[in-house]
Scaffold this active site. Structure first.
Site, mmCIF file in Angstrom:
data_model
loop_
_atom_site.group_PDB
_atom_site.id
_atom_site.type_symbol
_atom_site.label_atom_id
_atom_site.label_comp_id
_atom_site.label_asym_id
_atom_site.label_seq_id
_atom_site.Cartn_x
_atom_site.Cartn_y
_atom_site.Cartn_z
ATOM 1 C CD GLU A 73 -1.754 -2.387 1.633
ATOM 2 O OE1 GLU A 73 -0.557 -2.626 1.938
ATOM 3 O OE2 GLU A 73 -2.663 -3.211 1.759
ATOM 4 C CG PHE A 135 -9.673 -9.584 11.069
ATOM 5 C CD1 PHE A 135 -8.413 -9.951 11.521
ATOM 6 C CD2 PHE A 135 -9.942 -9.655 9.706
ATOM 7 C CE1 PHE A 135 -7.446 -10.378 10.634
ATOM 8 C CE2 PHE A 135 -8.978 -10.091 8.810
ATOM 9 C CZ PHE A 135 -7.720 -10.457 9.273
ATOM 10 C CD GLN A 136 -7.343 -7.266 7.293
ATOM 11 O OE1 GLN A 136 -8.232 -6.977 6.493
ATOM 12 N NE2 GLN A 136 -6.184 -7.792 6.925
ATOM 13 C CE LYS A 185 -17.120 -6.392 3.233
ATOM 14 N NZ LYS A 185 -16.517 -7.700 3.601
ATOM 15 C CG MET A 508 23.053 11.659 2.546
ATOM 16 S SD MET A 508 24.242 12.683 1.633
ATOM 17 C CE MET A 508 23.229 13.272 0.276
#
Lengths: 612, 171
Positions: A73, A135-136, A185, A508
């Site tokens: 993501e 969940f999630q 949802k 760097m």
């Protein structure tokens, strides 16, 4: 602080004002896609998951919006950034709840810091489960509040269309930025009504885009009477659209004044033009930094006095009157107190400055200007970007030379080319040695400095410009942070060129350890690197390698000629440092030009300053 | 040229916000995220239909920081108006405190006498305790609390200030 939830609940009962269109057969996901269509969204970068399944189902049933499946993501957000930065449109991201949203956070902050317009749609557990540690589930609006320009949680189907329309408006207007819309949802599955985008002004959010004419006149009065002026331009000019860059070109040529740019502003003014002094700041050119230090009028157009630019604040451009054009009033006087503040769109401000320049009766001091240019040419004569490349074919490749040859050979192809970068030495070398004639061709993570930005950003750029040459100038360490995007590149047959300056170090970090920590290279060596050629092949691409100067040009030519994705593993000098450099906490006139020139640089600087 | 004065000042800032989820969190997050002080903060809906809330913040910082705070508040999407009551002219600022004093005998009588002088109202009384309600400027409340300390003060609940500009003009 119960008031937070109280406020929310009250708001929810406050009602909706949009005009509902009678479309009883649509569910929330379908309404969402209609909004995206009305917002002229062509492509969405995303990754599915449980909470966004209804949206993916609606995507499946239509053909007008393309979905690009990334492999992580964070990459979806960077891809959307690359797409937005290179096309001028708003980038759109779609991720699931919980880990989908938290993975997106780095990208969101990156877009916030660099003012990139994005709408990030995040799935959420159903409204009745919010707060249950489902969940999630993650508190996405809570987590992303400081990571976005604004965010929303849609708790009622009736608010859906209006909210998503508003998200696009907020993302692209004023100072652009990322906006999250969290979508439970049940709202996506249940019935929802579609409403067209409101044309009424926003209730509370009213960004100022039109500068005040008085401020413009005041600024031009200073500009026209300057003896040692300097334009200092930034990402705001790019964000203001190609017309703003075109206007900048007219203003700079009209005045005959020198122009420097921040990292984010490269390409707004052609970097090959003689009036361009190169980038300023920590790894800027000698002439740009000394001109900044010595100027008497500093004209900041769409930049924000970032610490990478200013160096030590109390010594930053100490003798100049400062003009600051910024669309964000909170940028004004945030770091550097200015004499004239112009709040508004950089493009409008530049156009108005051109008009005011013609109206102002004063004659510029051409003699002073000529003296100033002579001084600048003397500084330019130092050639602060020079490097020594051993010309023998077996010589080790200098990274600067690799970028320079990449630019020259890419230019020979005559193709429109776009460059993204990761973060580190290679990023600075790309900024120093790759030339940009036009805006929107340079995509880099400036504010946040996100390693792993460049490869997914290149995905987004290539999706937006299928015919163009898109090159990610990368370091081997950065690119491994989002290397999974080779899968995305392969799936969509994106002919992205991943040009790795492989010095086997986090370069760097290694450079700072050498200069500031007694060459103790703590954990900065890239141990156990993959074979990038085989890695390319395992992702169905083409791998190439150059290990010495004699192989460099052929490798670059082969990479540019190949019509598919390529990883070019350019093995470069491991010990090379990025110069010039203003060490952290130092002033612009204390820059280090190179490893052998420390003391000499200091002497030249002081003498140079005497002349001004 | 903006002020580069390094002396810290106290400012009373009123913010009119859209009454939506997270609006207060955005304001508070701005202060905590950037390391600014909040000395007190009050919030309540102030309009019919409860569409807007007013947040009153007492903060401190250099004049440059105060300007920065106002600009940052103003760019929040749900913010309608930001007013610097300290800078924009005279204003009235009041807060309310509930103060519990537990004592008997002479201390108890003295507490009641002082409360009367301050026009603090006993809103709860038992044989061993008082709860006084006192409204006024912050220093008046501070003074009263100091006087109550030796007289059995055991608990304080203060609202933080509500503030408004004097005269006919509005936020």
């Amino acid at each position: 602080m119960n008031a937070t939830t109280d406020l929310g609940d009250r708001r929810q009962h406050a009602g909706q004002d949009g005009t509902a269109v009678s479309t009883p057969s649509l569910n929330g996901a379908e309404v969402l896609l209609r909004v995206l269509q009305e917002q002229e969204v062509e492509v969405v970068f995303g990754y599915p998951g449980g909470a966004v399944l209804p949206i993916y189902d609606a995507l499946f049933k239509q053909n007008s919006i393309r979905h690009i499946l990334v492999r992580h993501e964070q990459a979806a957000v960077h891809a959307a950034e690359g797409y937005a930065r290179s096309t001028g449109k708003t980038g759109v991201v779609l991720v699931t709840s919980g880990p989908g949203a938290t993975n997106a956070v780095t990208g969101l902050v990156d877009a916030l810091m660099d003012s990139i317009p994005l709408v990030c749609l995040t799935g959420q557990v159903p409204t009745h489960m919010i707060g249950n540690d489902a969940f999630q589930e993650a508190d996405t609006t809570g987590i992303t509040r400081p990571a976005t320009k604004h965010n929303y949680l849609v708790k009622r189907a009736g608010d859906l269309a209006r909210t998503v329309h508003e998200a696009f408006y907020v993302a692209r207007s004023g100072r652009p930025g990322p906006v999250v819309v969290d979508l439970p949802k049940d709202i996506m599955v249940g019935p929802a009504s579609y409403t067209v985008a409101s044309t009424a002004p926003h209730r509370s959010y009213r960004p100022i885009t039109e500068p005040r004419i008085e401020a413009i006149r005041q600024a031009v009065a200073l500009i026209k009477r300057a003896k040692r002026p300097l334009f200092y331009t930034g990402g705001g000019v790019i964000n203001a659209g190609p017309a703003a860059s075109e206007a900048l070109g007219r203003l700079v040529r009209l005045t005959g004044y020198p122009c420097t740019s921040t990292l984010m502003g490269l390409g707004a003014y052609p970097t090959t033009d003689p009036q361009f002094l190169g980038m300023l700041g920590m790894h800027g050119t000698f002439e740009a930094n000394l001109a900044t230090h010595g100027c008497d009028v500093l004209i900041n157009l769409g930049a924000r006095f970032d610490d990478r630019v200013t160096g030590r604040l109390d010594a930053f451009s100490p003798g100049s009157a400062k003009i600051h054009v910024d669309i964000d009033p909170s940028s004004i006087n945030k770091i550097v107190p200015v004499d004239v503040a112009v709040v508004g769109d950089a493009g409008r401000a530049i156009e108005m400055m051109i008009e005011a320049w013609h109206e102002d009766r004063a004659e510029p001091d051409r003699e002073a200007l000529a003296t100033w240019w002579r001084q600048i040419e003397a500084w330019r004569g130092i050639d602060s970007l020079r490097y020594s490349q051993d010309p023998s074919p077996s010589a080790i490749i200098k990274p600067q030379h690799a970028v320079k040859r990449l630019y020259e050979l890419a230019r020979e192809t005559g193709r429109d080319s776009f460059v993204t970068t990761e973060v580190g030495q290679h990023q600075m070398w790309a900024a120093q040695y790759y030339a940009f004639e036009k805006p929107n061709r340079w995509m880099t993570s400036g504010g946040l400095g996100t390693m792993g930005y460049g490869l997914p950003a290149a995905v987004g750029v290539q999706v937006g410009h299928p015919e163009a040459l898109v090159i990610d100038i990368a370091g081997e360490a950065s690119t491994l942070m989002n290397i999974q995007e080779l899968g995305t590149i392969c799936q969509y047959r994106l002919p992205v060129k991943l040009f790795i300056l492989n010095n086997r170090y986090m370069g760097m970090v290694r450079q700072w350890q050498e200069l500031l920590h007694g060459s103790r290279y703590s954990e900065s060596y890239s141990e156990a690197l993959p074979d990038f050629v085989k890695l390319a092949e395992s992702f169905h691409g083409t791998g190439m390698r150059a290990t010495c100067l004699g192989e460099l040009d052929d490798t670059i030519r082969a990479m540019l000629a190949h019509d598919g994705p390529v990883i070019a593993d350019i093995c470069v000098d491991e010990a090379e440092n990025c110069f010039p450099m203003i060490p952290s906490g130092a002033a612009h006139n204390e820059m280090i030009l190179g490893p052998d020139q420390n003391e000499q640089a200091a002497r030249i600087t002081v003498e140079g300053m005497m002349l001004v | 040229m903006a002020s580069t004065d390094e002396t810290e000042i106290t400012a009373v800032i009123s913010v009119l916000v859209e009454n939506e989820a997270g609006a207060l969190a955005r304001v508070i997050g701005l202060f905590s995220g950037r390391g600014y002080n909040i000395e007190s903060l009050t919030v309540a809906p102030v309009e019919d239909g409860r569409n807007r809330s007013r947040i009153n913040i007492v903060t401190s910082g250099t004049p440059m920081i105060i300007e920065q705070i106002k600009a940052l508040l103003d760019r929040l999407v749900p913010v309608h108006r930001v007013a610097d009551l300290t800078k924009d002219g005279p204003h009235v600022a009041r807060e309310m405190a509930l103060i519990k004093v537990v004592s008997t005998g002479e201390l108890r009588s003295e507490a009641l006498r002082i409360a009367d002088a301050f026009r603090a109202r006993p809103v709860d009384t038992t044989t061993g305790s008082f709860v006084f309600e006192l409204t006024g400027a912050t220093d008046k409340l501070d003074a009263f609390i100091e006087l109550m300390r030796p007289l059995g003060l055991v608990e304080i609940s203060r609202t933080g200030i509500a503030a408004i500009a004097r005269g006919p003009h509005t936020i």
